[in-house]
Design a protein around this motif. Structure first.
Motif, PDB file in Angstrom:
ATOM      1  N   ILE A   1     -10.512  11.649 -12.989  1.00 49.29           N
ATOM      2  CA  ILE A   1     -10.869  11.039 -11.211  1.00 49.29           C
ATOM      3  C   ILE A   1      -9.392  10.770 -10.944  1.00 49.29           C
ATOM      4  N   GLU A   2      -9.422  11.227  -9.608  1.00 46.23           N
ATOM      5  CA  GLU A   2      -7.927  10.860  -9.004  1.00 46.23           C
ATOM      6  C   GLU A   2      -8.198  10.295  -7.789  1.00 46.23           C
ATOM      7  N   PHE A   3      -7.547   9.148  -7.318  1.00 42.73           N
ATOM      8  CA  PHE A   3      -7.695   8.492  -6.202  1.00 42.73           C
ATOM      9  C   PHE A   3      -6.188   8.533  -5.609  1.00 42.73           C
ATOM     10  N   THR A   4      -6.296   8.864  -4.436  1.00 42.72           N
ATOM     11  CA  THR A   4      -4.954   9.352  -3.444  1.00 42.72           C
ATOM     12  C   THR A   4      -5.262   8.256  -2.285  1.00 42.72           C
ATOM     13  N   SER A   5      -4.034   7.675  -2.052  1.00 42.97           N
ATOM     14  CA  SER A   5      -3.879   6.530  -0.940  1.00 42.97           C
ATOM     15  C   SER A   5      -2.816   6.855  -0.260  1.00 42.97           C
ATOM     16  N   PRO A   6      -2.603   6.684   1.215  1.00 40.16           N
ATOM     17  CA  PRO A   6      -1.694   7.058   1.989  1.00 40.16           C
ATOM     18  C   PRO A   6      -0.619   5.858   1.864  1.00 40.16           C
ATOM     19  N   GLY A   7       0.741   6.222   1.792  1.00 40.69           N
ATOM     20  CA  GLY A   7       1.527   5.223   1.601  1.00 40.69           C
ATOM     21  C   GLY A   7       2.074   5.119   0.275  1.00 40.69           C
ATOM     22  N   ILE A   8       3.304   4.496   0.155  1.00 37.98           N
ATOM     23  CA  ILE A   8       4.066   4.191  -1.260  1.00 37.98           C
ATOM     24  C   ILE A   8       3.638   2.659  -1.736  1.00 37.98           C
ATOM     25  N   PRO A   9       3.472   2.547  -2.847  1.00 31.85           N
ATOM     26  CA  PRO A   9       3.515   0.971  -3.209  1.00 31.85           C
ATOM     27  C   PRO A   9       4.578   0.326  -3.094  1.00 31.85           C
ATOM     28  N   LEU A  10       4.404  -0.902  -2.721  1.00 30.49           N
ATOM     29  CA  LEU A  10       5.257  -2.015  -2.466  1.00 30.49           C
ATOM     30  C   LEU A  10       5.988  -2.341  -3.463  1.00 30.49           C
ATOM     31  N   MET A  11       5.593  -1.956  -4.815  1.00 26.38           N
ATOM     32  CA  MET A  11       6.453  -2.512  -6.072  1.00 26.38           C
ATOM     33  C   MET A  11       6.669  -1.108  -6.909  1.00 26.38           C
ATOM     34  N   ASP A  12       7.300  -1.080  -8.013  1.00 26.21           N
ATOM     35  CA  ASP A  12       7.807   0.044  -8.840  1.00 26.21           C
ATOM     36  C   ASP A  12       6.421  -0.154  -9.773  1.00 26.21           C
ATOM     37  N   PRO A  13       5.722   1.273  -9.373  1.00 21.89           N
ATOM     38  CA  PRO A  13       4.476   1.495 -10.249  1.00 21.89           C
ATOM     39  C   PRO A  13       4.586   0.970 -11.920  1.00 21.89           C
ATOM     40  N   LYS A  14       5.776   1.115 -12.375  1.00 24.82           N
ATOM     41  CA  LYS A  14       6.112   0.679 -13.665  1.00 24.82           C
ATOM     42  C   LYS A  14       5.658  -0.752 -14.004  1.00 24.82           C
ATOM     43  N   ARG A  15       5.822  -1.469 -13.055  1.00 22.49           N
ATOM     44  CA  ARG A  15       5.806  -2.729 -13.048  1.00 22.49           C
ATOM     45  C   ARG A  15       4.176  -3.423 -12.256  1.00 22.49           C
ATOM     46  N   PHE A  16       3.293  -2.597 -12.363  1.00 25.23           N
ATOM     47  CA  PHE A  16       1.848  -2.959 -11.729  1.00 25.23           C
ATOM     48  C   PHE A  16       1.470  -4.110 -12.533  1.00 25.23           C
ATOM     49  N   VAL A  17       1.707  -4.122 -13.669  1.00 22.12           N
ATOM     50  CA  VAL A  17       0.886  -4.881 -14.774  1.00 22.12           C
ATOM     51  C   VAL A  17       1.459  -6.248 -14.659  1.00 22.12           C
ATOM     52  N   ASP A  18       2.775  -6.399 -14.521  1.00 23.93           N
ATOM     53  CA  ASP A  18       3.403  -7.759 -14.534  1.00 23.93           C
ATOM     54  C   ASP A  18       3.851  -8.420 -13.165  1.00 23.93           C
ATOM     55  N   THR A  19       3.658  -7.420 -11.982  1.00 22.42           N
ATOM     56  CA  THR A  19       4.387  -8.066 -10.846  1.00 22.42           C
ATOM     57  C   THR A  19       3.176  -8.705  -9.985  1.00 22.42           C
ATOM     58  N   PRO A  20       3.427  -9.949  -9.504  1.00 24.05           N
ATOM     59  CA  PRO A  20       2.546 -10.712  -8.665  1.00 24.05           C
ATOM     60  C   PRO A  20       2.125  -9.672  -7.441  1.00 24.05           C
ATOM     61  N   PRO A  21       0.979  -9.814  -7.024  1.00 26.52           N
ATOM     62  CA  PRO A  21       0.274  -8.964  -5.866  1.00 26.52           C
ATOM     63  C   PRO A  21       1.082  -9.207  -4.648  1.00 26.52           C
ATOM     64  N   GLN A  22       1.093  -8.040  -3.762  1.00 28.57           N
ATOM     65  CA  GLN A  22       1.568  -8.232  -2.512  1.00 28.57           C
ATOM     66  C   GLN A  22       0.653  -7.538  -1.572  1.00 28.57           C
ATOM     67  N   SER A  23       0.452  -7.779  -0.425  1.00 28.70           N
ATOM     68  CA  SER A  23      -0.398  -7.150   0.681  1.00 28.70           C
ATOM     69  C   SER A  23       0.468  -6.637   1.752  1.00 28.70           C
ATOM     70  N   ARG A  24      -0.054  -5.291   2.153  1.00 33.83           N
ATOM     71  CA  ARG A  24       0.595  -4.809   3.403  1.00 33.83           C
ATOM     72  C   ARG A  24       0.224  -5.436   4.575  1.00 33.83           C
ATOM     73  N   ASN A  25      -1.162  -5.817   4.481  1.00 34.74           N
ATOM     74  CA  ASN A  25      -1.938  -6.344   5.758  1.00 34.74           C
ATOM     75  C   ASN A  25      -2.639  -7.629   5.281  1.00 34.74           C
ATOM     76  N   GLU A  26      -1.962  -8.754   5.283  1.00 33.66           N
ATOM     77  CA  GLU A  26      -2.815 -10.015   4.831  1.00 33.66           C
ATOM     78  C   GLU A  26      -3.836 -10.457   5.379  1.00 33.66           C
ATOM     79  N   ALA A  27      -3.947 -10.070   6.975  1.00 37.97           N
ATOM     80  CA  ALA A  27      -5.084 -10.485   7.526  1.00 37.97           C
ATOM     81  C   ALA A  27      -6.193  -9.550   7.045  1.00 37.97           C
ATOM     82  N   LEU A  28      -6.066  -8.209   7.012  1.00 36.29           N
ATOM     83  CA  LEU A  28      -7.298  -7.697   6.316  1.00 36.29           C
ATOM     84  C   LEU A  28      -7.513  -7.784   4.868  1.00 36.29           C
TER      85      LEU A  28
END
Length: 173
Positions: A9-36
């Motif tokens: 299954i492939e999930f494709t999303s516009p834009g690039i991650p705000l953090m290095d994908p290698k660090r998805f497991v340990d990096t605290p969450p960040q939001s592009r649009n905090e209101a949404l």
């Protein structure tokens, strides 16, 4: 967008991650649009803790699936989740990615990666511990994991993700 194939299954999303994908497991969450994000949290569409990637990695390990693949291009991010595949059918990149994510998940849960944990992750029988050792050596050679205690006897050696190896001491994580 998501696409379902026979083997993935492939999930494709516009834009690039705000953090290095290698660090998805340990990096605290960040939001592009905090209101949404706030509206989505309040309506129960998503959770606030940022544990989605950890859950994905845990479930792929629990079901002994190949590790997810993250592909980042100039304009989008794609995550690929693979169907079950025996270890003997995984290529080197799949095995190394699985060992790396295993080490990351264990690290954030305050555990080390060991021959035993790798055997459990892949469903390798204890009598075939040499196979798990080969998988670990493969990941060390590529540089995605590192010994936590390089001076320990090989049977007692523990491993951490490469990014955690610089500040780690034998007294703790």
């Amino acid at each position: 967008m998501f696409e379902i194939f026979d083997d993935r299954i492939e999930f494709t999303s516009p834009g690039i991650p705000l953090m290095d994908p290698k660090r998805f497991v340990d990096t605290p969450p960040q939001s592009r649009n905090e209101a949404l994000a706030s509206v989505m949290r309040r309506t129960g569409i998503c959770e606030e803790r940022g544990s989605g990637w950890d859950k994905i990695v845990f479930q792929t390990e629990y079901h002994q699936l190949p590790a997810p693949l993250v592909e980042v291009t100039e304009n989008h991010t794609r995550v690929v989740l693979f169907a079950h595949q025996p270890l003997t059918k995984m290529d080197k990149d799949d095995r190394v990615r699985a060992i790396y994510l295993h080490a990351c998940l264990r690290y954030v849960t305050r555990q080390h990666t060991t021959n035993t944990s790798v055997r459990e992750r892949f469903g390798i029988a204890p009598k075939n511990s040499a196979q798990a050792s080969r998988l670990i050596r493969e990941a060390v050679a590529v540089g995605v994991i590192a010994p936590f205690d390089a001076d320990a006897a090989p049977k007692l050696r523990r491993y951490v993700p490469e990014w955690a190896s610089g500040g780690v001491t034998n007294s703790g994580m």
